[in-house]
Design a protein around this motif. Sequence first.
Motif, short mmCIF file in Angstrom:
data_model
loop_
_atom_site.label_atom_id
_atom_site.label_comp_id
_atom_site.label_asym_id
_atom_site.label_seq_id
_atom_site.Cartn_x
_atom_site.Cartn_y
_atom_site.Cartn_z
N LYS A 85 -2.26 31.18 -10.99
CA LYS A 85 -2.41 32.53 -11.54
C LYS A 85 -3.86 32.78 -11.95
N SER A 135 1.54 26.41 -11.80
CA SER A 135 1.74 27.87 -11.70
C SER A 135 0.65 28.63 -12.45
N ILE A 136 0.26 28.16 -13.64
CA ILE A 136 -0.75 28.88 -14.41
C ILE A 136 -2.13 28.68 -13.79
N PHE A 176 4.08 29.12 -19.81
CA PHE A 176 4.06 28.97 -18.35
C PHE A 176 5.02 27.84 -17.96
N ASP A 182 -0.69 33.88 -22.09
CA ASP A 182 0.15 32.77 -21.60
C ASP A 182 -0.45 31.42 -21.96
#
Length: 661
Positions: free
Chosen positions: A401, A397-398, A392, A386
Amino acid sequence: MKVIIQDIHLKRMLRLQPEAGKNYLNNMRVLILNTHSVGILRKNLIINLGTEQAKRLIISYSFACGYHDAESTMHDFSLKDKNESYQLGTLLHTFIGMVHATPLEIHLNKDKTKCIEGIWYDSYEAENHIKHFGPATEPVCWSLAGYASGIMSALWGELTIIKEVACIAKGDPYCRYIGKTMAHWGDEILPDLHYYQGTNLGETLEQSHDNENISEQNTALKQSIVIHEQINRMVLDGDNLLAIASKVSQIIGGTIFVEDQSFRPVAYFSPTMATGKDLPAQGDCSTRDIFNNWSHNLLASTLIQEKRTIILSAETSKKPFARLISPIVIGQDLLGYVSFFKTSGKFTWLDRVTLERAAAVFALKMRQTRTVAETEARLKVDLVEDLIKGNFDSETSIIEKASCLGYNLNQPHNLLIINVDKFKTLIDLFGGVEKQLLRFKNLLCNTVNLALDACSLHGTVTAKGNNVIVITELDPNATCTSTDLAHAIQERVRQRFLKQKITVSIGIGRTCHTPSDFELSYQEARRALTIIKGLNQTDTVVSYDNLGIYGLLFYNTNQQNLLDFMKKQLGKLLEYDAKYQSQLVETLHLYFRHDGNIKDAADAAAVTPSGFKYRLGKISEVGSFNLKESDKRFDLQMALKIWCILEGDRDRVCFNKNPNI
């Protein structure tokens, strides 16, 4: 001794009628059974009745079978004397497939008593005993002895007892027997007579109950179930392998040693660990001992192929302890081994059952650990994928994660791509076998992780195609740069794969300050590798960021044209250096690297400023150019960039970023 009886006579007496479901030996109906099923029956008799009662039942039953078979067969032969009867007996014993019986001559002992001797080769019973119980301490071919005794008793017309005196199950080269009539045995045979007394299963079970064998085993079985539930609960509660090994060790009252399939220690615990008393060294405990000793081939086969528990006695291993070893298995996958040690006494049925149940729990825990590791590895691969693809929705959000996997993307990171030089040669080396290539990639990733640890860097290492991608967190306090790490990786790879002569080239992208930087950094690292390959270089490190604008020129230009350009600009200097062992090109490189500062460049070259100026004059003379011309300076610096890549020197590659000197 003259042989007048041939086994062909027995073959003629055998009539197979498969369509009728009947087979006959002369007029006697016979069955065809496989030795595996008979071995299972024998095992269950020993487990449920105890050794002594099982031995008595097997010998007396086999005696009756041998007696009946001989009695049904002997009338078809004209037997002149006991020698011929003995020959017929051994032929019949061999013919039914229990063993290859090789008779020796009947002879007279010193006391004038007749004695028969012989050798049994390939005993089915010894093979099955070792398979189910491991090596024995006394002869175990009970059915062979009972059957042979029955045959000879029928043929000689008086009670004859065959006694096994050597057995392959206890390490002898072959099984050997001695036989005498009851009258000739005398008091010597008295301890064995009770095995030949008539008995039946009901009596045997009753005696077993009287001796409390079955009661004891039922109690042991209940205990093993409780033990299994206890250690199973530990797995469900998330306890690690060491905690489980500790519990098993306490229950079983001895040292427990757990290894993976490569004999690497996984867990080790002993009740005496606090004092070290009677504690064998871990190197002495390894199951590898069995596989390193050819005389243990049968035990190794039992562990690996049949996946059964074995006993390695102290006498066999020549060590001060005996070992009970259970394979750790799930399905057909062998995950490792668990061993239980005893310095005195024999292993009990409860020991075996407990260890086998522990092995099942260890298998569950090891599979669970492997599944977690594989899941985490897949998640890491997805995270890297990703990042390098910019796949992403948002940086938040990444970052979240990555945080779940223990990575802080709020910190700057470096990205490196490792490429195996001459990968096609590697494929040929492994014969294109995918499994071996996958194993190599795993070993390469492990080697890279060791380099990360040595440099005290935190990061992730993932394989992608023929490359390995390394993303490391940039620690402001770390003394190891990305280039240092790259060279540390190269050195470890060279050492790890020294025999295969494997080297790697490494491209380094720009420093990533935000998640969005990873995609561009990845592309830059790939371009750095493209430049390395285009210039036909191996075992080289190039930081694309340090190439500056030259990186764009190198990447978008025919690589051969670059080599030609470098030779045109520096050719005369290179020829002069080769002829006179001088360092004119190196001097020119230092001059540009230090922004034309004579003093700094002279210090780096370890010469005086006046000496350095002399070298610059020599450079202009040999090269036929003027260093004051700006266009010429630009061309020379670009040529030196190419030269640095070809040289593959860390200091040369990581030179000054200002292309305008």
